[in-house]
Every structure is written in C-alpha cells, then in structure tokens.
Design a protein around this motif. Structure first.
Motif, PDB file in Angstrom:
ATOM      1  N   SER A 233      35.776  41.782  42.491  1.00  0.00           N
ATOM      2  CA  SER A 233      37.068  41.683  43.163  1.00  0.00           C
ATOM      3  C   SER A 233      38.144  41.268  42.164  1.00  0.00           C
ATOM      4  CB  SER A 233      36.996  40.666  44.308  1.00  0.00           C
ATOM      5  OG  SER A 233      36.842  39.357  43.797  1.00  0.00           O
ATOM      6  N   HIS A 234      39.375  41.667  42.445  1.00  0.00           N
ATOM      7  CA  HIS A 234      40.472  41.353  41.524  1.00  0.00           C
ATOM      8  C   HIS A 234      40.699  39.857  41.378  1.00  0.00           C
ATOM      9  CE1 HIS A 234      44.678  40.875  40.200  1.00  0.00           C
ATOM     10  NE2 HIS A 234      44.391  41.913  39.440  1.00  0.00           N
ATOM     11  N   PRO A 235      40.651  39.060  42.467  1.00  0.00           N
ATOM     12  CA  PRO A 235      40.820  37.610  42.274  1.00  0.00           C
ATOM     13  C   PRO A 235      39.763  37.008  41.354  1.00  0.00           C
ATOM     14  CG  PRO A 235      41.127  38.169  44.574  1.00  0.00           C
ATOM     15  CD  PRO A 235      40.628  39.410  43.905  1.00  0.00           C
ATOM     16  N   VAL A 236      38.517  37.498  41.443  1.00  0.00           N
ATOM     17  CA  VAL A 236      37.460  36.968  40.590  1.00  0.00           C
ATOM     18  C   VAL A 236      37.705  37.352  39.132  1.00  0.00           C
ATOM     19  CG1 VAL A 236      35.020  37.263  40.006  1.00  0.00           C
ATOM     20  CG2 VAL A 236      35.683  36.755  42.351  1.00  0.00           C
ATOM     21  N   VAL A 237      38.080  38.609  38.892  1.00  0.00           N
ATOM     22  CA  VAL A 237      38.375  39.049  37.515  1.00  0.00           C
ATOM     23  C   VAL A 237      39.558  38.269  36.960  1.00  0.00           C
ATOM     24  CG1 VAL A 237      39.133  40.988  36.101  1.00  0.00           C
ATOM     25  CG2 VAL A 237      37.412  41.354  37.854  1.00  0.00           C
ATOM     26  N   SER A 238      40.603  38.118  37.785  1.00  0.00           N
ATOM     27  CA  SER A 238      41.773  37.361  37.345  1.00  0.00           C
ATOM     28  C   SER A 238      41.404  35.917  37.025  1.00  0.00           C
ATOM     29  CB  SER A 238      42.851  37.400  38.433  1.00  0.00           C
ATOM     30  OG  SER A 238      43.973  36.651  38.063  1.00  0.00           O
ATOM     31  N   GLY A 239      40.552  35.323  37.857  1.00  0.00           N
ATOM     32  CA  GLY A 239      40.116  33.951  37.598  1.00  0.00           C
ATOM     33  C   GLY A 239      39.311  33.837  36.323  1.00  0.00           C
TER      34      GLY A 239
END
Length: 587
Positions: free
Chosen positions: A130-136
C-alpha cells in the motif's frame, strides 16, 4: 513482438536531430548531478566510491534499451544503497572483497527476479504494498540515512543499521569530533539547503528565466564539491584529520562475474527479493508520475524487465543494485529529455568522468558527500503524508506508523518485511469485512441509497442489502452471519434482495455461502432475490446450481425488484407495519 520487449525499436524510429539536442542537454545536466551522487551513494552502501560510477554506466544503457519510461534516470539511489549495506553487511564486513562480491550477487539476483517477474507479467504484485506503507518505509529510511551520515559530518566513528544503535555510537564518539570536518560538513549542508530553496528565486530576481534558474539550482552540488575540494588542497586539511575520497581508479567498468556460491545465494535470496520489490515500487511510481505529465504511458511488466536488465548489467560491470531515482528523473524531465537516449548519453558522460576526471576527486571531503546525501534524502521524509493519512484513515495510519517504527527500531530489512505483511494484513482485513448497507429508494427517483444516510422509501416486508465488495472465501462466512443477523432483527421480512451492483466476482466459497443463505432463509419463510448482478458474475452463476434452487427471482435493476416485490407482498395479503421511512404513495 520484438518491439514489445525492445522499446528502443519503438521510440528509435522517430528519433530526429531536435530530439538529439534535447536529450544531449538533459544528459549533460544529469551527468553533472550524478557524479557526486554516485560517489556518495556507493560510500553509503559501504562500497568504494568508483563502484557508484560503474553502476551509472552499463545499467543506464541496459535500461535505455529495455525500459519504457522516456525520462526515468536509473542508477544508485539512497534507499537501495542502504538496503545493499544491510544485506551485504550480514555476510561480510563493509568494504571487504567479500562484501563487494556480495553486492554483485545482490545485483544479479535482483536482476534475475525482476526479469522473471516481468516475463510472467507480475507487475501487479507491486500493488500489494500500500502507498502509506511504502511512504512510511521511505520516510523512515530517509531518517536513518541522514542520521548515519552525521558521523561523516562530525568526523567521528559510528555504526549500526537502526536508529538506537546509530544514536548510541554517535553519542559515544562525540568527543572525537574533528572541527575542520565539521566546518566543511556544516558549511556544505547550509550551502546545499540554500541552493535547494533560495538559489532559484535569487537567480530569477537577477533576470534569469525560470527553467535555467531551476536547472542551475539542481546542479548546485557540483559547486559544493569544487569549493570543498579546493579548500582541502589550499589549507592542507587532510593533514588536520579531514577524511577525503582518496585515489579513484581511472578506468571504465571492469568485467565482473557474480560469484556462484550456493550458500551465499541462499543467504541473499530474501534480501534480493525485498530489494527488488522496493526498487520496482519506487521506480515505477516515479516513471508513472512523469509519464502522466506528457500523456505518455509505461508498461509495468516491461519496466520489470528494464530494471532487471539494468541490475544484471550492474553485476557484470562492477556495480551494485540500481533503480530509478526520483531527484535525477525529475531533473532529467525538467531539462527536456525526450527519450531514454538521454540516459545512454549520461552513461557516456559518466564513463568519460571515470576515465579522465577521477584524479580531480581524490581530495574531495567525505563530509561534502555526506552533506549531499543528507540534503537528497531529507526530501524523501514526508511528515505531511503522515498527517494526511492520520486524518483520512486510522487503519492506514496504523500500518504506516508501524512500518516507520519497525524500520527505525530494527533496520531496513525488518521494515520492508513489516511493510509487506502489514499491507497484506490490511488488504485481508478490509476484504474480510466489506462495507454493506441496507438501502431504500430515494423519493421520485430510481436510485437506492443507504437508509442511515438518506431519507428513503422502504417496506418492512422487504430488505435490500448492498454489498460493496467482491465475495470471496475471505468474507463468505461474514456474509452468512450478516444476512442472518439482519433478518433476525426484522421478523416482518418476507423478501431479501442482495444488490450486486458493486460485486465484481463470487468465488466458490462465497457461492456455497449464498446457497446456504438461500436454504436458511427458505426455512424461515423468506425468499432470496438478486438484483443488478453484473454480466461476468452472472455467467459464473449460470454454471452453478444456485439459480435453479433460488427461492426468489433475479432482477435487472433494483427499482424493478422493489416495485415487483411490493406488489407481490400486497397480493399475498401481507400488510406492512408502520415504518417512519415508508411512503407508499410514491411507489
């Protein structure tokens, strides 16, 4: 068919003189930017600085042949360098011959995996993160990288892959700080931050057009390299403890063969897979963003092959794992690059630098390279994204925060694993508990909406459930429980409609649950109906026994279903009870 796997044959047909000029200008600017970055990222990865140059030659050419993005700039990047350090460092001390051999094997394994995924058309697997996980993960990695470079800014020793160890070793050695190194490091940091934010406006106030001013600002690190190198030479700072790059071989990339050691390959297999996934996600995100600005498209599956070819080329030319870099790609785009030929020209520029310019870099302070890394990676730290995710979705924020904390506390590899597992867990949790709504008809329309959100027309003898998710084995049991709970709370119900407008698929497990629901409702004197079932879903249902056993009917639209069943209930003599939302005169 050949152009499908060799995109160079597609864009090469229309290549002309103007495109050549635009690509050449972009290549020159990116080359200037890439030289100090390549050296810095190689040292971040625990490798000799020339390895960064080697990783910026043949891999770029390989991507130009096999990649689909017109402006993606492939080469060493910060996050992949840090992951390389963590993976290769688990089998050998950084900088040793064994460590370098492990980096080559990492590049080779990563390249093989990427090519295989591309041939099997597995580009969609990147969506599992997911994008939030990659961003984190990228935010946490940026913080770790910036912290790890403080030792070079201060001229002290420090080690560790996670924040607790890094901070502890920095604190233990703070007393050995070298003041000339601090002066160069802090001065370079201040200059580079000013260049990033203040040089472009200053140049524009002097009358320089916006685009040249922007490109000049992006080439600012070269000025820091030149000034700090001259300062080391002029003031003999190397004798005063300032660490410098030292001698860099004047040569083109050597021909190297990855070491075939089954034990080593087994140790590096999982790190290579994690590195491949993160590299591909980062690269394809940049490529898609830039392609959209010019109304172009990229092929994710072919991108896998392009990046795989670049990493295999790195393994046979003395490099280490590479991927598409955000900053370089944006500069390449802004400088006017039109085709991957700009990348090939950049490779030629790096090769010339490796042959003729490396003696000029011998006195380059490592503190300046550390400052270059810090300024570059801090742009990856996105606290605004954390705040936005918190406001939008608590579940996504929990996954993002956990990824950040695991990465900071335990290192990049545990962080990647945590990110993948959390992304999958979040997907499974959402799919296992889909949104479902009891709906009624909006007055004077044929639309049906959630009874909890709108004043709608309902009939207590009829209940309609809209399921906003495909029905799979993950939510099949939940569906049974939800339907039975709904009818248990409504003893007057005689008809239950499953509205399928948002159901894109029904697997075998969900089909069995629907059959069970049909029989249980029949035992309770309730008929099960279906409405607005999509064509592909209906095709599958026709091959089952559900339609033959269905106690109710199948309706093309929910409006037809509601009107027909109200009339049917009236004919059966079943009187509706008082209902605050019922407006029979509008039916």
């Amino acid at each position: 068919m050949l152009a499908r796997y060799l995109p160079v044959l597609a864009w090469g047909r229309s290549y002309n003189r103007q495109t050549l000029v635009n690509d050449g200008v972009a290549a020159g600017i990116v080359t200037i930017m890439l030289i100090p970055q390549s050296l810095a990222y190689a040292m971040l990865a625990g490798l000799p600085p020339e390895v960064g140059l080697y990783a910026s030659i043949l891999p770029i050419i390989a991507y130009a042949i096999f990649g689909t993005s017109r402006t993606l700039a492939v080469g060493p990047v910060a996050v992949i360098s840090l992951m390389t350090l963590a993976a290769a460092g688990s089998v050998a001390p950084p900088g040793s011959a064994e460590f370098i051999a492990a980096a080559l094997v990492l590049a080779f394994l990563s390249g093989l995996m990427l090519v295989l995924m591309g041939v099997l058309k597995l580009g969609f697997l990147a969506n599992l993160l997911s994008h939030p996980v990659v961003s984190g993960f990228i935010t946490a990695s940026g913080i770790i990288i910036a912290t790890s470079q403080l030792k070079s800014i201060l001229g002290v020793g420090a080690s560790g892959e996670a924040m607790p160890e890094l901070l502890a070793t920095l604190w233990q050695n703070i007393g050995t700080t070298n003041l000339p190194t601090v002066a160069i490091g802090v001065g370079s940091l201040a200059f580079l931050f000013w260049v990033r934010k203040g040089l472009k406006p200053a140049l524009m106030r002097l009358g320089v057009p916006a685009r040249p001013a922007d490109l000049t600002a992006k080439a600012g690190p070269i000025a820091a390299v030149v000034a700090s190198t001259l300062a080391v030479i002029a003031f003999d700072l190397e004798e005063r403890g300032v660490k410098v790059v030292g001698e860099i071989p004047q040569s083109l990339p050597p021909f190297t063969v990855p070491l075939f050691d089954p034990g080593l390959w087994q140790q590096l297999l999982v790190p290579a897979l994690l590195l491949s996934v993160i590299g591909f996600v980062e690269s394809v995100s940049v490529a898609q963003t830039l392609a959209a600005k010019r109304r172009q498209r990229i092929d994710p599956d072919q991108e896998l092959i392009g990046l795989g070819a670049a990493n295999i080329a790195a393994s046979f030319s003395g490099g280490y794992p590479v991927t598409g870099g955000f900053a370089r790609s944006v500069v390449n785009f802004d400088a006017g690059a039109e085709t991957p030929a700009a990348g090939a020209m950049t490779a030629v520029g790096i090769a010339i630098a490796a042959l003729f310019l490396t003696p000029l870099l011998a006195s380059l302070p490592i503190a300046t390279l550390a400052a270059t890394i810090i300024v570059a990676v801090l742009s990856l730290v996105n606290f605004a994204a954390i705040r936005n995710v918190w406001r939008y979705s608590r579940a996504d924020f929990a996954a993002m925060a956990a990824t950040i904390l695991v990465t900071l506390g335990f290192g990049v590899e545990p962080g990647v694993v945590a990110g993948v597992l959390l992304s999958l867990a979040l997907l499974l949790w959402r799919t296992s508990r889909p949104h479902a709504a009891i709906v009624g008809r909006v007055p004077n329309t044929e639309h049906f909406r959630n009874v909890d959100r709108h004043d709608v027309i309902t009939d207590p003898r009829i209940v309609t459930i809209r399921i906003d998710e495909s029905l799979t084995y993950l939510n099949a049991r939940w569906l049974e429980e939800h339907v039975l709970e709904v009818v248990a709370d409504r003893p007057e119900v005689r008809h239950l409609i499953l509205m399928g407008s948002a159901i894109n698929a029904i697997d075998a497990s969900a089909l069995e649950s629907l059959e069970a629901i049909n029989h249980r409702l029949a035992d309770a004197g309730i008929k099960l109906h279906l409405s607005e079932v999509k064509g592909p879903v209906m095709d599958r249902l026709r091959a089952s026994r559900l339609l033959g056993d269905l106690t109710g009917r199948i309706f093309l639209s929910q409006d037809n279903a509601f009107a027909a069943l109200v009339s049917s209930a009236d004919d059966e003599g079943v009187e509706p009870r008082d209902d605050p939302w019922l407006a029979r005169g509008l039916i």
